[in-house]
Design a protein around this motif. Structure first.
Motif, PDB file in Angstrom:
ATOM      1  N   LEU A  17       0.833  -1.207   0.000  1.00  0.00           N
ATOM      2  CA  LEU A  17       0.000   0.000   0.000  1.00  0.00           C
ATOM      3  C   LEU A  17       0.870   1.260   0.000  1.00  0.00           C
ATOM      4  N   LEU A  18       1.944   1.217   0.786  1.00  0.00           N
ATOM      5  CA  LEU A  18       2.831   2.378   0.889  1.00  0.00           C
ATOM      6  C   LEU A  18       3.478   2.697  -0.452  1.00  0.00           C
ATOM      7  N   ILE A  19       3.986   1.684  -1.123  1.00  0.00           N
ATOM      8  CA  ILE A  19       4.656   1.892  -2.412  1.00  0.00           C
ATOM      9  C   ILE A  19       3.670   2.416  -3.456  1.00  0.00           C
ATOM     10  N   LYS A  20       2.443   1.877  -3.418  1.00  0.00           N
ATOM     11  CA  LYS A  20       1.452   2.275  -4.415  1.00  0.00           C
ATOM     12  C   LYS A  20       1.085   3.749  -4.305  1.00  0.00           C
ATOM     13  N   TYR A  21       0.972   4.250  -3.069  1.00  0.00           N
ATOM     14  CA  TYR A  21       0.478   5.619  -2.878  1.00  0.00           C
ATOM     15  C   TYR A  21       1.569   6.618  -2.464  1.00  0.00           C
ATOM     16  N   TRP A  22       2.818   6.149  -2.373  1.00  0.00           N
ATOM     17  CA  TRP A  22       3.894   7.011  -1.876  1.00  0.00           C
ATOM     18  C   TRP A  22       4.076   8.260  -2.736  1.00  0.00           C
ATOM     19  N   ASN A  23       4.127   8.064  -4.044  1.00  0.00           N
ATOM     20  CA  ASN A  23       4.317   9.201  -4.958  1.00  0.00           C
ATOM     21  C   ASN A  23       3.049   9.533  -5.740  1.00  0.00           C
ATOM     22  N   SER A  24       1.899   9.150  -5.190  1.00  0.00           N
ATOM     23  CA  SER A  24       0.646   9.364  -5.918  1.00  0.00           C
ATOM     24  C   SER A  24       0.204  10.824  -5.840  1.00  0.00           C
ATOM     25  N   PHE A  46      -7.541  12.151 -10.550  1.00  0.00           N
ATOM     26  CA  PHE A  46      -6.394  11.565  -9.874  1.00  0.00           C
ATOM     27  C   PHE A  46      -6.064  10.210 -10.491  1.00  0.00           C
ATOM     28  N   GLU A  47      -4.802   9.858 -10.359  1.00  0.00           N
ATOM     29  CA  GLU A  47      -4.321   8.593 -10.931  1.00  0.00           C
ATOM     30  C   GLU A  47      -5.058   7.397 -10.345  1.00  0.00           C
ATOM     31  N   ASN A  48      -5.255   7.425  -9.023  1.00  0.00           N
ATOM     32  CA  ASN A  48      -5.994   6.359  -8.337  1.00  0.00           C
ATOM     33  C   ASN A  48      -7.389   6.860  -8.001  1.00  0.00           C
ATOM     34  N   SER A  49      -8.406   6.147  -8.482  1.00  0.00           N
ATOM     35  CA  SER A  49      -9.788   6.592  -8.292  1.00  0.00           C
ATOM     36  C   SER A  49     -10.206   6.435  -6.834  1.00  0.00           C
ATOM     37  N   PRO A  50     -11.222   7.170  -6.397  1.00  0.00           N
ATOM     38  CA  PRO A  50     -11.726   7.040  -5.021  1.00  0.00           C
ATOM     39  C   PRO A  50     -12.149   5.611  -4.692  1.00  0.00           C
ATOM     40  N   GLU A  52     -10.970   2.893  -5.965  1.00  0.00           N
ATOM     41  CA  GLU A  52      -9.768   2.053  -5.847  1.00  0.00           C
ATOM     42  C   GLU A  52      -9.148   2.183  -4.464  1.00  0.00           C
ATOM     43  N   LEU A  53      -9.069   3.415  -3.959  1.00  0.00           N
ATOM     44  CA  LEU A  53      -8.538   3.627  -2.607  1.00  0.00           C
ATOM     45  C   LEU A  53      -9.403   2.920  -1.571  1.00  0.00           C
ATOM     46  N   THR A  54     -10.716   3.004  -1.741  1.00  0.00           N
ATOM     47  CA  THR A  54     -11.639   2.344  -0.808  1.00  0.00           C
ATOM     48  C   THR A  54     -11.429   0.835  -0.797  1.00  0.00           C
ATOM     49  N   GLU A  55     -11.311   0.239  -1.977  1.00  0.00           N
ATOM     50  CA  GLU A  55     -11.113  -1.210  -2.078  1.00  0.00           C
ATOM     51  C   GLU A  55      -9.763  -1.622  -1.496  1.00  0.00           C
TER      52      GLU A  55
END
Length: 553
Positions: A17-24, A46-50, A52-55
């Motif tokens: 999770l950290l790597i995925k969102y570190w530079n998001s 945003f690159e990651n949809s709301p 996607e973050l919820t899931e």
């Protein structure tokens, strides 16, 4: 960190999770919002949809789902689409089956569901990270809500929280920013609060306590627990008819004056914090419902915050100063409750930034959600200037931020600072009147009586000591032992200097007297005196030049 086999999977999930969102871009957005940066991307793309973050948070585990719920109440950190998506985590988690529910209830309460309730709906009304709620009816005809805790949820929470605690400790050791923002203390406070929320018996007691404390506010409603059917994993309480304040029809705001409800809500929470010392710590819009009787029902009281008596007084001073936009008093209170290293902290910069915040906050309505956000910004400003504010101030900020959102929904033009100022004045008047109560006056009279009884004896002792020249005053201004040692050292060196001078003078006088005992053709006694004087002189020089470097302090 302990890299045992059972820990590897939770570390793997955390770092994934950290790597995925570190530079998001969403993290960049949150960071800029947190720091008050004006250069924020308002496009909403945003690159990651709301979703996607919820899931992703759902897959991480219950503690992360709870974190997602907390983030869903933070408009100061996330954009609107993400807030709406994360709100699903409040009551839209995969439900547990009825057989499991039945087993948990019967094991905990010790009786069958069919015996305890006249009716029990097997389909849950809501399903959240910790438990799910079913609707039932007692044999007396009273409608109730039954909250059932998920199986093994405490163990899962502890596993996730242990990971967060270990990561926080690691961050504090290796990151200056983590130390500034006191990350480990924040995680520890989160851990304490969430584990308390897992105890439904504690929540039942919270319901009783806060219901009693808020009984004077007729527009607020707190459901009563049914203690006979409540344990640490099952909570049965009055059923609340109504809907979330966020789902209120806009026409209702126009047709009805909701300001009396808002007044009671704001005053009720100020009373919890400043007077009672125990406050509902999670009053987000999903936990406050509006009933058909036009009352605000406070739900989900598992999470409470404690405010010590001394902190209550400071908060009262802070809130009053904020309501009057008194930047000097705000700074005074913040400095009084903070801790810092004078050599590292930038006090002047901190004061300058706080003054600017107070000035910018004037004339904002509740729709701007400024009260809670302002205290959050003060916390961040303090951290940036190497000043640490108490964790309880973070809890206060979160409560006020959630209240700001509710007030903005019910009455967008409501001036919350006016209510705060009026309530603070009422509290101060009440405290002053309390001091005038017979019991308080009696205590004061007793203390005065004791003072009066002791006064003649003490005055007589003082006068007698003065008459006999036995009066002593002890003043501790310096280290007496160290001062005496230093004085003695100076006196010794002066004495040695006099002795050396006397020896040199004596030797000079003796060197003109001829004797049979000579050294290198000179009188032996004169030469011996010269040598002794030289040795002592070099020793004194050595002590002054070399040794005294160790005694500068």
């Amino acid at each position: 960190m302990t890299l045992l086999p059972e820990n590897i999977d939770r570390y793997r999930k955390f770092f994934t999770l950290l790597i995925k969102y570190w530079n998001s871009d969403i993290l960049d957005y949150s960071t800029k919002m947190a720091m008050g940066d004006a250069d924020v991307d308002e496009s909403g793309i945003f690159e990651n949809s709301p979703e996607e973050l919820t899931e992703d948070l759902k897959k991480m585990g219950p503690a992360y789902i709870k974190l997602g719920q907390l983030l869903s109440t933070r408009p100061d950190l996330l954009p609107e689409p993400h807030l709406k998506a994360l709100q699903e985590l409040q009551d839209d988690v995969d439900p547990i089956d009825f057989e499991t529910v039945q087993g948990i209830f019967e094991k905990e309460v010790g009786t069958r569901i069919s015996k305890a309730f006249k009716e029990f709906d097997p389909i849950p009304l809501a399903s959240a990270s910790i438990g799910q709620v079913h609707v039932g009816m007692l044999h007396s005809g009273q409608k109730v809500a039954i909250k059932i805790q998920r199986p093994q949820i405490r163990e899962k929470f502890l596993s996730d929280l242990n990971t967060l605690s270990e990561m926080a400790e690691w961050a504090v050791k290796h990151s200056e920013d983590a130390r500034k923002y006191n990350v480990s203390a924040l995680v520890e406070e989160l851990r304490f609060t969430l584990l308390k929320e897992l105890d439904y018996q504690a929540e039942a007691q919270n319901l009783l306590l806060i219901k009693r404390n808020l009984k004077q506010y007729k527009n607020l409603f707190v459901p009563s627990p049914i203690l006979d059917y409540s344990t640490s994993k099952v909570l049965t309480m009055e059923y609340v008819e109504g809907k979330k304040v966020t789902a209120i029809n806009p026409l209702r705001r126009i047709e009805e004056n909701l300001d009396p409800l808002v007044d009671d809500l704001v005053r009720g929470y100020l009373k919890q914090v400043i007077v009672d010392g125990t406050a509902h710590a999670d009053p987000h819009p999903g936990n406050v419902h509006i009933t058909p009787q036009n009352k605000l029902a406070l739900m989900d009281l598992g999470m409470v915050a404690q405010f010590p008596e001394q902190m209550q007084e400071r908060i009262m001073q802070l809130m009053l100063a904020l309501s009057e936009y008194d930047s000097e008093q705000v700074i005074s209170v913040l400095m009084a409750i903070s801790t810092f290293d004078p050599e590292k902290a930038d006090i002047e910069q901190f004061k300058k930034e706080i003054s600017r915040m107070i000035l910018e906050n004037q004339n904002h309505s509740a729709g701007s959600m400024r009260t809670g956000r302002l205290i959050i910004q003060m916390n961040r400003t303090a951290a940036q200037n190497d000043i640490t504010l108490p964790v309880t101030l973070n809890m206060l900020a979160k409560i006020l931020l959630n209240l700001d959102q509710i007030v903005a929904v019910l009455s967008p033009n409501y001036k919350i600072n006016d209510t705060i100022r009026d309530y603070m004045q009422e509290i101060m008047q009440a405290k002053m009147l309390d001091e005038l109560k017979p019991a308080s006056l009696l205590n004061l009279a007793l203390e005065t009586k004791k003072l009066a009884e002791k006064m003649p004896e003490r005055l007589n002792t003082i006068m007698e000591n003065l008459a006999n020249n036995q009066m002593e005053f002890k003043v501790k201004t310096i280290d007496e032992t160290r001062f005496t040692d230093a004085f003695q050292k100076v006196a010794n060196r002066i004495t040695l200097g006099i002795i050396i001078a006397a020896m040199i003078i004596g030797a000079a006088m003796l060197i003109r007297i001829k004797t049979s005992f000579t050294i290198a053709g000179y009188p032996a006694l004169a030469i011996i005196l010269f040598v002794i004087a030289a040795v002592i002189g070099f020793y004194v020089i050595y002590q002054i030049v070399i040794k005294d470097e160790n005694f500068k302090n």
